[in-house]
Scaffold this motif. Structure first.
Motif, PDB file in Angstrom:
ATOM      1  N   VAL A 232      15.185  -3.813  -6.291  1.00 37.88           N
ATOM      2  CA  VAL A 232      15.617  -3.621  -4.880  1.00 37.88           C
ATOM      3  C   VAL A 232      15.313  -2.095  -4.775  1.00 37.88           C
ATOM      4  CG1 VAL A 232      17.573  -3.886  -3.314  1.00 37.88           C
ATOM      5  CG2 VAL A 232      17.152  -5.770  -5.177  1.00 37.88           C
ATOM      6  N   GLU A 233      15.920  -1.178  -5.501  1.00 39.33           N
ATOM      7  CA  GLU A 233      15.914   0.229  -5.167  1.00 39.33           C
ATOM      8  C   GLU A 233      14.389   0.801  -4.973  1.00 39.33           C
ATOM      9  OE1 GLU A 233      17.285   4.429  -7.082  1.00 39.33           O
ATOM     10  OE2 GLU A 233      17.440   2.894  -8.315  1.00 39.33           O
ATOM     11  N   ALA A 234      13.433   0.154  -5.916  1.00 37.33           N
ATOM     12  CA  ALA A 234      11.961   0.360  -5.204  1.00 37.33           C
ATOM     13  C   ALA A 234      11.507  -0.100  -3.949  1.00 37.33           C
ATOM     14  CB  ALA A 234      11.047   0.021  -6.306  1.00 37.33           C
ATOM     15  N   CYS A 235      12.079  -1.573  -3.826  1.00 37.59           N
ATOM     16  CA  CYS A 235      11.737  -2.405  -2.577  1.00 37.59           C
ATOM     17  C   CYS A 235      12.159  -1.328  -1.385  1.00 37.59           C
ATOM     18  CB  CYS A 235      12.301  -3.515  -2.705  1.00 37.59           C
ATOM     19  SG  CYS A 235      12.155  -4.386  -0.955  1.00 37.59           S
ATOM     20  N   GLU A 236      13.363  -0.893  -1.246  1.00 32.72           N
ATOM     21  CA  GLU A 236      13.936  -0.129   0.001  1.00 32.72           C
ATOM     22  C   GLU A 236      13.118   1.065  -0.070  1.00 32.72           C
ATOM     23  OE1 GLU A 236      18.142   0.112  -1.285  1.00 32.72           O
ATOM     24  OE2 GLU A 236      18.578  -1.745  -0.489  1.00 32.72           O
ATOM     25  N   ALA A 237      12.746   1.743  -1.247  1.00 34.49           N
ATOM     26  CA  ALA A 237      11.957   2.991  -1.061  1.00 34.49           C
ATOM     27  C   ALA A 237      10.567   2.866  -0.447  1.00 34.49           C
ATOM     28  CB  ALA A 237      12.038   3.698  -2.526  1.00 34.49           C
ATOM     29  N   VAL A 238      10.010   1.710  -0.990  1.00 32.50           N
ATOM     30  CA  VAL A 238       8.494   1.498  -0.387  1.00 32.50           C
ATOM     31  C   VAL A 238       8.684   1.055   1.166  1.00 32.50           C
ATOM     32  CG1 VAL A 238       7.005  -0.509  -0.374  1.00 32.50           C
ATOM     33  CG2 VAL A 238       7.611   0.585  -2.569  1.00 32.50           C
ATOM     34  N   ASN A 239       9.794   0.368   1.511  1.00 30.92           N
ATOM     35  CA  ASN A 239       9.906  -0.006   2.660  1.00 30.92           C
ATOM     36  C   ASN A 239      10.366   1.350   3.945  1.00 30.92           C
ATOM     37  OD1 ASN A 239       9.616  -2.689   2.401  1.00 30.92           O
ATOM     38  ND2 ASN A 239      11.854  -2.973   2.693  1.00 30.92           N
ATOM     39  N   LYS A 240      10.916   2.425   3.104  1.00 30.11           N
ATOM     40  CA  LYS A 240      11.030   3.601   4.018  1.00 30.11           C
ATOM     41  C   LYS A 240       9.643   4.290   4.100  1.00 30.11           C
ATOM     42  CE  LYS A 240      13.666   7.994   3.622  1.00 30.11           C
ATOM     43  NZ  LYS A 240      14.682   8.547   2.853  1.00 30.11           N
ATOM     44  N   ALA A 241       8.788   4.119   2.803  1.00 30.10           N
ATOM     45  CA  ALA A 241       7.548   4.799   3.089  1.00 30.10           C
ATOM     46  C   ALA A 241       6.545   4.294   3.892  1.00 30.10           C
ATOM     47  CB  ALA A 241       6.651   4.723   1.330  1.00 30.10           C
ATOM     48  N   ILE A 242       6.745   2.655   3.940  1.00 26.85           N
ATOM     49  CA  ILE A 242       5.925   2.083   5.042  1.00 26.85           C
ATOM     50  C   ILE A 242       6.224   2.469   6.283  1.00 26.85           C
ATOM     51  CG2 ILE A 242       5.338  -0.433   5.893  1.00 26.85           C
ATOM     52  CD1 ILE A 242       5.689  -1.115   2.865  1.00 26.85           C
ATOM     53  N   SER A 243       7.348   2.589   6.729  1.00 21.73           N
ATOM     54  CA  SER A 243       7.899   2.971   8.040  1.00 21.73           C
ATOM     55  C   SER A 243       7.266   4.101   8.400  1.00 21.73           C
ATOM     56  CB  SER A 243       9.430   2.798   8.128  1.00 21.73           C
ATOM     57  OG  SER A 243      10.046   1.656   8.112  1.00 21.73           O
ATOM     58  N   ARG A 244       7.353   5.521   7.561  1.00 23.71           N
ATOM     59  CA  ARG A 244       6.933   6.506   7.812  1.00 23.71           C
ATOM     60  C   ARG A 244       5.445   6.530   7.874  1.00 23.71           C
ATOM     61  NH1 ARG A 244       8.523  12.133   4.652  1.00 23.71           N
ATOM     62  NH2 ARG A 244       7.275  13.399   5.806  1.00 23.71           N
ATOM     63  N   MET A 245       4.757   5.734   7.310  1.00 23.82           N
ATOM     64  CA  MET A 245       3.276   5.631   7.525  1.00 23.82           C
ATOM     65  C   MET A 245       2.893   5.271   8.809  1.00 23.82           C
ATOM     66  SD  MET A 245       0.876   3.457   4.579  1.00 23.82           S
ATOM     67  CE  MET A 245       1.215   1.828   5.540  1.00 23.82           C
ATOM     68  N   TYR A 246       3.626   4.379   9.430  1.00 24.11           N
ATOM     69  CA  TYR A 246       3.329   3.905  10.718  1.00 24.11           C
ATOM     70  C   TYR A 246       3.640   4.931  11.825  1.00 24.11           C
ATOM     71  CZ  TYR A 246       1.380  -0.713   9.442  1.00 24.11           C
ATOM     72  OH  TYR A 246       0.606  -1.697   9.158  1.00 24.11           O
ATOM     73  N   GLN A 247       4.853   5.548  11.533  1.00 24.96           N
ATOM     74  CA  GLN A 247       5.451   6.420  12.518  1.00 24.96           C
ATOM     75  C   GLN A 247       4.758   7.613  12.594  1.00 24.96           C
ATOM     76  OE1 GLN A 247       9.728   6.360  11.093  1.00 24.96           O
ATOM     77  NE2 GLN A 247      10.202   4.628  11.741  1.00 24.96           N
ATOM     78  N   GLU A 248       4.268   8.042  11.543  1.00 24.62           N
ATOM     79  CA  GLU A 248       3.394   9.484  11.747  1.00 24.62           C
ATOM     80  C   GLU A 248       1.883   9.232  12.262  1.00 24.62           C
ATOM     81  OE1 GLU A 248       4.451  11.272   7.916  1.00 24.62           O
ATOM     82  OE2 GLU A 248       2.571  10.199   6.909  1.00 24.62           O
ATOM     83  N   GLY A 249       1.549   7.742  12.282  1.00 26.80           N
ATOM     84  CA  GLY A 249       0.250   7.644  12.438  1.00 26.80           C
ATOM     85  C   GLY A 249      -0.889   7.542  11.608  1.00 26.80           C
ATOM     86  N   THR A 250      -0.275   7.480  10.173  1.00 23.57           N
ATOM     87  CA  THR A 250      -1.167   7.604   9.130  1.00 23.57           C
ATOM     88  C   THR A 250      -1.821   6.183   8.807  1.00 23.57           C
ATOM     89  OG1 THR A 250       0.035   9.105   7.796  1.00 23.57           O
ATOM     90  CG2 THR A 250      -1.280   7.666   6.564  1.00 23.57           C
ATOM     91  N   ALA A 251      -0.946   5.163   9.150  1.00 24.61           N
ATOM     92  CA  ALA A 251      -1.550   3.679   8.975  1.00 24.61           C
ATOM     93  C   ALA A 251      -2.636   3.335  10.031  1.00 24.61           C
ATOM     94  CB  ALA A 251      -0.409   2.736   9.210  1.00 24.61           C
ATOM     95  N   GLU A 252      -2.425   3.891  11.518  1.00 25.86           N
ATOM     96  CA  GLU A 252      -3.544   3.775  12.335  1.00 25.86           C
ATOM     97  C   GLU A 252      -4.855   4.466  11.951  1.00 25.86           C
ATOM     98  OE1 GLU A 252      -3.730   4.207  17.219  1.00 25.86           O
ATOM     99  OE2 GLU A 252      -2.210   5.159  16.082  1.00 25.86           O
ATOM    100  N   GLU A 253      -4.646   5.556  11.443  1.00 24.32           N
ATOM    101  CA  GLU A 253      -5.866   6.362  10.963  1.00 24.32           C
ATOM    102  C   GLU A 253      -6.480   5.624   9.953  1.00 24.32           C
ATOM    103  OE1 GLU A 253      -4.319  10.004   9.788  1.00 24.32           O
ATOM    104  OE2 GLU A 253      -3.620  10.791  11.831  1.00 24.32           O
ATOM    105  N   LEU A 254      -5.940   5.183   8.959  1.00 20.85           N
ATOM    106  CA  LEU A 254      -6.315   4.337   7.815  1.00 20.85           C
ATOM    107  C   LEU A 254      -7.039   3.068   8.037  1.00 20.85           C
ATOM    108  CD1 LEU A 254      -3.577   4.718   4.953  1.00 20.85           C
ATOM    109  CD2 LEU A 254      -5.945   5.797   5.340  1.00 20.85           C
ATOM    110  N   LEU A 255      -6.426   2.204   9.115  1.00 21.84           N
ATOM    111  CA  LEU A 255      -6.861   1.134   9.612  1.00 21.84           C
ATOM    112  C   LEU A 255      -8.376   1.387  10.576  1.00 21.84           C
ATOM    113  CD1 LEU A 255      -3.705  -0.529  10.868  1.00 21.84           C
ATOM    114  CD2 LEU A 255      -5.532  -1.543   9.007  1.00 21.84           C
ATOM    115  N   GLU A 256      -8.352   2.396  11.316  1.00 26.17           N
ATOM    116  CA  GLU A 256      -9.631   3.002  11.952  1.00 26.17           C
ATOM    117  C   GLU A 256     -10.666   3.336  11.058  1.00 26.17           C
ATOM    118  OE1 GLU A 256     -12.326   3.945  14.864  1.00 26.17           O
ATOM    119  OE2 GLU A 256     -10.371   3.054  15.210  1.00 26.17           O
ATOM    120  N   THR A 257     -10.209   4.015   9.766  1.00 25.23           N
ATOM    121  CA  THR A 257     -11.381   4.384   8.914  1.00 25.23           C
ATOM    122  C   THR A 257     -11.901   3.071   8.327  1.00 25.23           C
ATOM    123  OG1 THR A 257     -10.089   6.452   8.229  1.00 25.23           O
ATOM    124  CG2 THR A 257     -11.791   5.587   6.623  1.00 25.23           C
ATOM    125  N   TRP A 258     -11.111   2.098   8.128  1.00 25.72           N
ATOM    126  CA  TRP A 258     -11.742   1.042   7.093  1.00 25.72           C
ATOM    127  C   TRP A 258     -12.282  -0.120   8.266  1.00 25.72           C
ATOM    128  CZ3 TRP A 258     -13.373   2.221   2.492  1.00 25.72           C
ATOM    129  CH2 TRP A 258     -12.832   3.501   2.032  1.00 25.72           C
TER     130      TRP A 258
END
Length: 277
Positions: A232-258
């Motif tokens: 569970v500890e890793a799951c919570e840390a992963v969710n926090k990372a995913i949130s940040r990935m979208y909030q800072e625009g990295t997810a959008e950049e990766l989706l545009e790249t691929w």
């Protein structure tokens, strides 16, 4: 090699042989991936745009980049992340056995899989859609597949969702992987391939003149980060990372790249998480 979160009696037997108190082995089993200094991550090896072996021992794609981002947020540098190819059929077993520490491989979250795997995310919500040959103009939606042959990769439920989920009578054909399904579609052995739209878009981008993307989605496919069951500890840390990935625009950049070269409408906001327990 990766962190290796292992469970079972083998660790206890080894501890006994070495004269180590059993409680030490139990504590070792309870370690979380958040303590890792290196990770072995399972990704697809044959899905363009998502997870593809590059021929020099490396891997590339959206899932690979997402895994590297998450690893970085967990404090594991890129040089300490090892990627290995996994098929849909072997993802659970490779996590359970400890061959991989994490799976980021178009791994849809399902109730059945949750009994064996703890899922972070989803890191993306794809939609199931259909790919046909370019000259086939008769398929405009999933119900037009009635009576036709549809290929699904081993370990996937895509065709089952059409037959059992929607009650549409199609001939289910199973292949070892979705790349094999695409080859069968190209050769005319099957009439269609139905799976997540990100997977289909990747194959379409490789050979746009051969195929046609129906682009009429009919399910949500929540791509999870597969983690050792109970971490569970890793799951919570992963969710926090995913949130940040979208909030800072990295997810959008990766989706545009691929996937920017395709007509696919992509999700660019934080997905609703499933929860870690």
């Amino acid at each position: 090699m990766g962190f290796r979160h292992r469970r079972g009696t083998a660790a206890l037997a080894a501890a006994a042989l070495l004269g180590v108190a059993a409680c030490s082995a139990v504590l070792g089993e309870d370690r979380s991936l958040v303590d890792a200094s290196s990770l072995t991550v399972g990704v697809k090896a044959d899905q363009p745009g998502l997870g593809l072996a590059t021929g020099d021992g490396g891997f590339e794609g959206f899932d690979v980049d997402v895994a590297l981002y998450i690893a970085g947020q967990l404090g594991v540098p890129e040089e300490n992340v090892e990627f290995v190819g996994v098929t849909s059929a072997e993802r659970e077993q490779k996590l359970i056995s400890g061959e991989v520490d994490m799976v980021v491989a178009t791994y849809s979250i399902t109730p059945a899989r949750k009994t064996q795997v703890t899922f972070g995310g989803p890191y993306y919500v794809a939609k199931q859609d259909v790919l046909v040959r370019a000259e086939d103009t008769g398929v405009r939606g999933v119900r037009d597949l009635e009576g036709r042959s549809v290929c699904q990769g081993a370990g996937s439920y895509s065709a089952v969702r059409i037959t059992e989920g929607l009650g549409i009578g199609v001939e289910q054909v199973e292949a070892p992987s979705y790349s094999a399904c695409i080859d069968m579609l190209r050769e005319g052995t099957v009439d269609a391939v139905s799976t997540d739209n990100l997977i289909l878009a990747g194959f379409l981008a490789e050979d746009p003149s051969a195929f046609r993307f129906v682009n009429n989605p009919f399910t949500d496919e929540k791509y999870g980060v597969g983690l050792p069951h109970g971490d569970v500890e890793a799951c919570e840390a992963v969710n926090k990372a995913i949130s940040r990935m979208y909030q800072e625009g990295t997810a959008e950049e990766l989706l545009e790249t691929w996937f920017g070269a395709t007509d696919l409408d992509v999700l660019d906001s934080v997905p609703q998480f499933e929860g870690c327990v």
